[in-house]
Write an enzyme that holds these catalytic residues in place. Structure first.
Site, PDB file in Angstrom:
ATOM      1  N   CYS A 119      36.967  -9.366  -2.652  1.00  0.00           N
ATOM      2  CA  CYS A 119      36.380 -10.682  -2.914  1.00  0.00           C
ATOM      3  C   CYS A 119      37.457 -11.657  -3.373  1.00  0.00           C
ATOM      4  O   CYS A 119      38.298 -11.295  -4.197  1.00  0.00           O
ATOM      5  CB  CYS A 119      35.360 -10.589  -4.042  1.00  0.00           C
ATOM      6  SG  CYS A 119      33.847  -9.778  -3.581  1.00  0.00           S
TER       7      CYS A 119
ATOM      8  N   TYR B 232      25.482  -2.362  -5.512  1.00  0.00           N
ATOM      9  CA  TYR B 232      24.810  -3.502  -4.871  1.00  0.00           C
ATOM     10  C   TYR B 232      23.543  -2.986  -4.174  1.00  0.00           C
ATOM     11  O   TYR B 232      23.223  -1.797  -4.255  1.00  0.00           O
ATOM     12  CB  TYR B 232      25.791  -4.245  -3.958  1.00  0.00           C
ATOM     13  CG  TYR B 232      26.950  -4.811  -4.762  1.00  0.00           C
ATOM     14  CD1 TYR B 232      26.704  -5.744  -5.776  1.00  0.00           C
ATOM     15  CD2 TYR B 232      28.247  -4.378  -4.581  1.00  0.00           C
ATOM     16  CE1 TYR B 232      27.738  -6.242  -6.566  1.00  0.00           C
ATOM     17  CE2 TYR B 232      29.290  -4.872  -5.370  1.00  0.00           C
ATOM     18  CZ  TYR B 232      29.022  -5.795  -6.358  1.00  0.00           C
ATOM     19  OH  TYR B 232      30.047  -6.277  -7.155  1.00  0.00           O
TER      20      TYR B 232
ATOM     21  N   GLY C  20      44.407  -1.589  -1.209  1.00  0.00           N
ATOM     22  CA  GLY C  20      43.974  -2.942  -1.530  1.00  0.00           C
ATOM     23  C   GLY C  20      44.966  -3.665  -2.408  1.00  0.00           C
ATOM     24  O   GLY C  20      45.768  -4.491  -1.937  1.00  0.00           O
ATOM     25  N   ARG C  21      44.943  -3.318  -3.708  1.00  0.00           N
ATOM     26  CA  ARG C  21      45.826  -4.020  -4.648  1.00  0.00           C
ATOM     27  C   ARG C  21      47.290  -3.849  -4.277  1.00  0.00           C
ATOM     28  O   ARG C  21      48.102  -4.740  -4.532  1.00  0.00           O
ATOM     29  CB  ARG C  21      45.538  -3.537  -6.076  1.00  0.00           C
ATOM     30  CG  ARG C  21      44.225  -4.096  -6.600  1.00  0.00           C
ATOM     31  CD  ARG C  21      43.737  -3.373  -7.824  1.00  0.00           C
ATOM     32  NE  ARG C  21      43.301  -2.003  -7.504  1.00  0.00           N
ATOM     33  CZ  ARG C  21      42.776  -1.169  -8.393  1.00  0.00           C
ATOM     34  NH1 ARG C  21      42.629  -1.563  -9.636  1.00  0.00           N
ATOM     35  NH2 ARG C  21      42.383   0.036  -8.023  1.00  0.00           N
TER      36      ARG C  21
ATOM     37  N   GLN D 108      32.876  -7.186   5.676  1.00  0.00           N
ATOM     38  CA  GLN D 108      31.891  -6.381   4.943  1.00  0.00           C
ATOM     39  C   GLN D 108      30.656  -7.247   4.671  1.00  0.00           C
ATOM     40  O   GLN D 108      30.760  -8.322   4.092  1.00  0.00           O
ATOM     41  CB  GLN D 108      32.484  -5.908   3.615  1.00  0.00           C
ATOM     42  CG  GLN D 108      31.565  -4.963   2.858  1.00  0.00           C
ATOM     43  CD  GLN D 108      32.116  -4.595   1.491  1.00  0.00           C
ATOM     44  OE1 GLN D 108      32.402  -5.467   0.674  1.00  0.00           O
ATOM     45  NE2 GLN D 108      32.268  -3.312   1.237  1.00  0.00           N
TER      46      GLN D 108
HETATM   47  C1  FNR Z   1      37.740  -5.284  -4.758  1.00  0.00           C
HETATM   48  N1  FNR Z   1      36.950  -4.271  -4.231  1.00  0.00           N
HETATM   49  C2  FNR Z   1      35.891  -4.586  -3.420  1.00  0.00           C
HETATM   50  N2  FNR Z   1      35.161  -3.618  -2.837  1.00  0.00           N
HETATM   51  C3  FNR Z   1      34.200  -3.907  -1.945  1.00  0.00           C
HETATM   52  O1  FNR Z   1      33.556  -2.997  -1.413  1.00  0.00           O
HETATM   53  N3  FNR Z   1      33.935  -5.205  -1.620  1.00  0.00           N
HETATM   54  C4  FNR Z   1      34.617  -6.245  -2.175  1.00  0.00           C
HETATM   55  O2  FNR Z   1      34.416  -7.403  -1.804  1.00  0.00           O
HETATM   56  C5  FNR Z   1      35.582  -5.935  -3.162  1.00  0.00           C
HETATM   57  N4  FNR Z   1      36.245  -6.928  -3.828  1.00  0.00           N
HETATM   58  C6  FNR Z   1      37.362  -6.630  -4.566  1.00  0.00           C
HETATM   59  C7  FNR Z   1      38.174  -7.654  -5.058  1.00  0.00           C
HETATM   60  C8  FNR Z   1      39.371  -7.366  -5.692  1.00  0.00           C
HETATM   61  C9  FNR Z   1      40.252  -8.482  -6.153  1.00  0.00           C
HETATM   62  C10 FNR Z   1      39.744  -6.015  -5.874  1.00  0.00           C
HETATM   63  C11 FNR Z   1      41.049  -5.654  -6.536  1.00  0.00           C
HETATM   64  C12 FNR Z   1      38.928  -5.002  -5.439  1.00  0.00           C
HETATM   65  C13 FNR Z   1      37.398  -2.868  -4.307  1.00  0.00           C
HETATM   66  C14 FNR Z   1      38.490  -2.616  -3.252  1.00  0.00           C
HETATM   67  O3  FNR Z   1      37.964  -2.699  -1.942  1.00  0.00           O
HETATM   68  C15 FNR Z   1      39.108  -1.219  -3.415  1.00  0.00           C
HETATM   69  O4  FNR Z   1      38.146  -0.239  -3.182  1.00  0.00           O
HETATM   70  C16 FNR Z   1      39.688  -1.013  -4.809  1.00  0.00           C
HETATM   71  O5  FNR Z   1      40.504  -2.091  -5.178  1.00  0.00           O
HETATM   72  C17 FNR Z   1      40.468   0.292  -4.885  1.00  0.00           C
HETATM   73  O6  FNR Z   1      41.536   0.304  -3.978  1.00  0.00           O
HETATM   74  P1  FNR Z   1      43.044  -0.058  -4.442  1.00  0.00           P
HETATM   75  O7  FNR Z   1      43.062  -1.513  -4.810  1.00  0.00           O
HETATM   76  O8  FNR Z   1      43.349   0.790  -5.636  1.00  0.00           O
HETATM   77  O9  FNR Z   1      43.889   0.246  -3.256  1.00  0.00           O
END
Ligand code: FNR
Length: 375
Positions: free
Chosen positions: A25, A182, A322-323, A100
């Site tokens: 997001c 959700y 992600g991050r 998504q």
């Molecule tokens: C997320 N995550 C997330 N998950 C999801 O299903 N829909 C979303 O829109 C979001 N939004 C979101 C925003 C931000 C800024 C972060 C950091 C994370 C979770 C993301 O998809 C992921 O599963 C987690 O961040 C874990 O993966 P990483 O970041 O450790 O590689």
């Protein structure tokens, strides 16, 4: 033994490697419309070398937004704004683009990080929420209104219409948000779903509504677009969904025509989450043993060596980072370099080339014949 840079088929798509940028997001939409931020953000990540990028949770209904700043697909102009973004990104990157689709359910109507807050918006700016039962996320949150049969029909229709708009916008892949507490996830979790009708109780009843949404979307989405679900591998809380039930759900989704499963966790209750590298892999690995469609594992997999191992040892088929990509949009470049694989980079960045980068021979090579960058 596959490695992180081996290609893989995901339903109708052939991905050039196993690296996925998962939905994140951005809280940067205006009235659900994508903005310049999305173009800059997605544009930057589209040059990452990852094979697939899944755009953030995008609300299928206005009341299904997590926050007022969330992206939406409940109007045609929202689809048009995303179509323009997809077209621009496509003209410069071979990355496959997914989106998504989400309904936030009882976790809707939250503060946006843009304005510095967190938690529920409250009665002044918030809106009424819906959920499987009149069970709030916690005492701090408003009590959602349980969905009636009509509400369920409406939500199914909202998912279908949004999915058609995502197809019109040109996305290669649609992921339904079935995780993190959700709406769809809350139906599956006994912590949120305490219904006594045919949508609550045992697993089959709790899975009925999410599967109904999935079926309707599957029917509406052409087979050229990959369709899958992000699921909770566990709620990390007593009385929540267990890895065994998560496996049953994944198996059901495969039977119903899912092209992939993306395994995350948590969000239905305050749980004891063992945060650490690859902490969500155990449930993902279990699910992968039960299904014959690709499984994406995600969560603190920030080391390329670890990502490669998880693919090579068969824990998962693809890895979400992600991050890692927010921190370093060229995470995938670094991974290629570290693991000794070749990666095509845009010709504009050719001088950033290290030993692992091949000069771009032609864009046809990347599988998109319509893409012809201006020299
Ligand atoms: C997320 N995550 C997330 N998950 C999801 O299903 N829909 C979303 O829109 C979001 N939004 C979101 C925003 C931000 C800024 C972060 C950091 C994370 C979770 C993301 O998809 C992921 O599963 C987690 O961040 C874990 O993966 P990483 O970041 O450790 O590689």
């Amino acid at each position: 033994m596959p490695n992180l840079f081996d290609p893989i088929d995901l339903g109708p798509l052939t991905l050039t490697n196993r690296i996925v940028i998962p939905p994140m997001c951005q809280y940067s939409a205006h009235g659900g419309l994508a903005t310049d931020w999305h173009l800059i953000h997605i544009g930057s990540l589209a040059l990452s070398g990852a094979a697939l990028l899944i755009m953030e949770a995008t609300a299928v209904a206005e009341e299904g937004r997590i926050t007022p700043d969330c992206l939406g697909l409940w109007r045609d102009d929202q689809s048009e704004a995303l179509a323009a973004l997809v077209k621009t990104v496509r003209s410069h990157s071979p990355i496959r683009l997914g989106i998504q689709l989400s309904h936030a359910g009882r976790k809707a109507s939250s503060h946006s990080p843009r304005t510095g807050g967190s938690g529920p918006l409250g009665s002044a700016d918030g809106w009424p929420t819906i959920g499987p039962s009149a069970v709030p996320v916690s005492e701090r949150w408003p009590v959602p209104t349980p969905l009636t049969a009509d509400d369920m029909d409406r939500v199914v229709e909202q998912f279908v219409t949004a999915a058609k708009r995502a197809v019109d916008a040109g996305f290669d892949l649609i992921e339904l948000h079935g995780a993190h507490g959700y709406l769809l996830s809350s139906f599956l979790s006994p912590l949120a779903n305490q219904r006594t009708d045919e949508f609550g109780g045992g697993y089959d009843n709790r899975a009925r509504f999410p599967l109904r949404v999935f079926d309707a979307v599957r029917e509406a989405v052409p087979s050229t677009v990959a369709l899958g679900v992000r699921v909770n591998g566990t709620d990390w809380a007593e009385g929540g969904i267990t890895p065994d039930e998560a496996c049953r759900f994944a198996v059901d989704l495969e039977r119903h025509g899912a092209d992939f499963i993306h395994v995350s966790s948590g969000g239905n209750a305050r749980g004891d989450i063992p945060l650490g590298p690859a902490y969500q892999i155990p449930p993902a690995r279990l699910i992968r043993r039960h299904v014959n469609i690709p499984v994406i594992g995600v969560g603190l997999i920030s080391s390329p060596v670890l990502a490669d191992e998880l693919v090579a040892d068969g824990s998962v088929d693809l890895v979400g980072v992600g991050r890692g990509h927010l921190h370093n949009p060229h995470w995938t470049w670094s991974a290629a370099e570290m693991l000794g694989h070749h990666l095509h980079v845009p010709y504009q960045y050719a001088r950033a080339r290290t030993s692992s980068f091949e000069p771009p021979k032609s864009w046809q090579h990347l599988g998109r014949q319509e893409v012809q960058p201006t020299p």
